[in-house]
Scaffold this motif. Sequence first.
Motif, short mmCIF file in Angstrom:
data_model
loop_
_atom_site.label_atom_id
_atom_site.label_comp_id
_atom_site.label_asym_id
_atom_site.label_seq_id
_atom_site.Cartn_x
_atom_site.Cartn_y
_atom_site.Cartn_z
N ILE A 35 -5.00 0.30 -11.62
CA ILE A 35 -3.85 1.19 -11.46
C ILE A 35 -4.23 2.62 -11.87
O ILE A 35 -3.90 3.59 -11.17
CB ILE A 35 -2.67 0.69 -12.30
CG1 ILE A 35 -2.19 -0.67 -11.80
CG2 ILE A 35 -1.51 1.69 -12.26
CD1 ILE A 35 -1.09 -1.29 -12.63
N LEU A 65 -5.44 -1.45 -4.65
CA LEU A 65 -4.80 -0.25 -5.22
C LEU A 65 -5.73 0.97 -5.22
O LEU A 65 -5.30 2.07 -4.84
CB LEU A 65 -4.28 -0.55 -6.63
CG LEU A 65 -3.01 -1.40 -6.70
CD1 LEU A 65 -2.64 -1.68 -8.15
CD2 LEU A 65 -1.85 -0.71 -5.99
N LEU A 105 -4.41 -7.22 -5.72
CA LEU A 105 -3.84 -5.91 -6.05
C LEU A 105 -4.89 -4.99 -6.66
O LEU A 105 -4.95 -3.80 -6.35
CB LEU A 105 -2.66 -6.08 -7.02
CG LEU A 105 -1.41 -6.75 -6.45
CD1 LEU A 105 -0.37 -6.94 -7.56
CD2 LEU A 105 -0.83 -5.93 -5.31
N MET A 125 -6.38 4.21 -9.24
CA MET A 125 -5.58 4.71 -8.11
C MET A 125 -5.00 6.08 -8.42
O MET A 125 -5.07 7.00 -7.59
CB MET A 125 -4.45 3.72 -7.79
CG MET A 125 -3.54 4.18 -6.66
SD MET A 125 -2.10 3.11 -6.43
CE MET A 125 -1.20 3.41 -7.95
#
Length: 428
Positions: free
Chosen positions: A379, A38, A34, A382
Motif C-alpha cells: 500500500i 496495488l 492485492l 502504491m
Amino acid sequence: MNNLTYLGKSLYSNKVILDNRKKPWYFALLFFILGVFLPWIPELYRGYTQDGSAFITQQANCEIDKGLLMMSESLGFEQLTAVEGGQGYRLSMEGLGDAGFQEGNVNLEASGYDEEYNGTNTYALAKAYFEDGARIGANDNQGKSFPESPYVTANNLQSGEAHSFYYDVMMTDEELIDPAEGSSTTDGDIQYEDNGNTYFLMVYYVPTLDTSTSTGSRYLSNFVASVILDLNRDGTEAGNYPHSYIIFAQNSVNVVTYPIRSSHTSTYGTQYIGNFSDAVKTLDPTPGASLASLLRKDGTDSDSVLANLRSFFNGGLRENTIYGTWLNVAILTGVYCGLVLLSSVILIILQKRKTSAYRDSTYWDCLKESVAFAFTPAILSMGFGFLDFTYGVGILVLAVLFRIIWSNSKICPPNPQADNKPLYQARS
C-alpha cells in the motif's frame, strides 16, 4: 478472531499475523493478489496517460514550439515524405535530389555550422556526410568541410559506415529574446555565438539511417556526440554550443531540448525518442504524402500545426511508453515476489529458534505470514509510486525488511525470568 478484524489489524499488528498463521490459505491469496496489483496502479496510470508531446507545451519548453513551427515551414522539412514499407512507414527524402538543397544553401565556416546563417535569419538546407567515427566533409559547393574530430564509442568500435545528412538551423534575432532570461548563468554576462542571434532548434535529416539495428544505434550515438555536441574522443566538449535538436532518421525521431543559453552545458529539459511509423500513423497519411501537408491538413495556422505536431510526437512515443510501463510492472512484480520468498525464509529461521514462541510453525505458515506482512508495504509502495517509480520500489523493499525485523520481538520475546533474576546476596 473475526475475519474483518483480522484483516484490519494485520495492517499494523505483527502479533495478529503471527497468532493467525493457521488461517485458511485463501486469506494469504487475497493478500498476495492485492499486494501484487496495488503497486501497479501508479505505473499503469502514468504509462497510459503520459503525453509524449508534453515537452512542447510545458512552461519551460526552451522555445521548442517556435523552433518546430519554423521547421514545419523550412525547405528541408518540405521534402520529407512517408513511404509505406513492410514494417510500416519510413522516412524518405527521395524527392530532394542533389539539386534540391543547393537553392537555400549558404557558406559554411571552416569551424563547422555555428555561423551558417550569418545573422540573416533565413532558411537554409545544407548537405554533409558523416562516417561512423569521424566527420569526413560537408558538401556546400564552396569547398568547405568539417574539421576532423574523431569520436568513437567506449569500446573504440568504428564501423566505417557513412551516411549523408541534411540539416537546418531555426534561429531568432536578438530582439526576440531577453539575454538576461535566455541564459542560466548567474552573472548575466551573455554573449550569443552568432552576432546576437541564438538558435531555437537544429534539425537533422538522415533518411538512410536505420536506427533499429545495433550498428545504426551506435552510429546515431556517435553522430550526436561528434556532429551535434562536438565532443572529443574523451567525451569532453570541443566547440559547438549545445542547442535543442531533432533528428529524423529512417524509422525514428529523436528530440532533445536544451535551455536557450550562451554557455556550454550538458543539461537538457526533455528527451524524446519515438517511432517514426507510429508517429506518422496518427496523421492518417497516404503513402508518399509529405509531412508538411499532413501537419497542415487542418489549416496552416500555428494552433492547427502544433496540434498535429503533438499528435505526431505522442503517437511516436506510445510504443516505447507502453513497453516501459509493462517493464516497470514486471520489475515491481519480481521485487514483490522476491521479497515474499526472502521474508518467508527469514521467518522460518526465526520461528525455529529455541526462544521462539511459534516453534510449531511450518514453512507454509511462514509463507502465509510473509504475504500478510508485505501487504502494508505494498500500500505504501502504491502511494509513493505516484511520486516516482524508484520511490515505489524503494519503499516496498525497505518497508518489508523493516517489518520482518520488527516482528522478531514478537517471535522471540524477551524472557521475563531472565530479565528479573534476584540479585546475589552474600551469606551472613
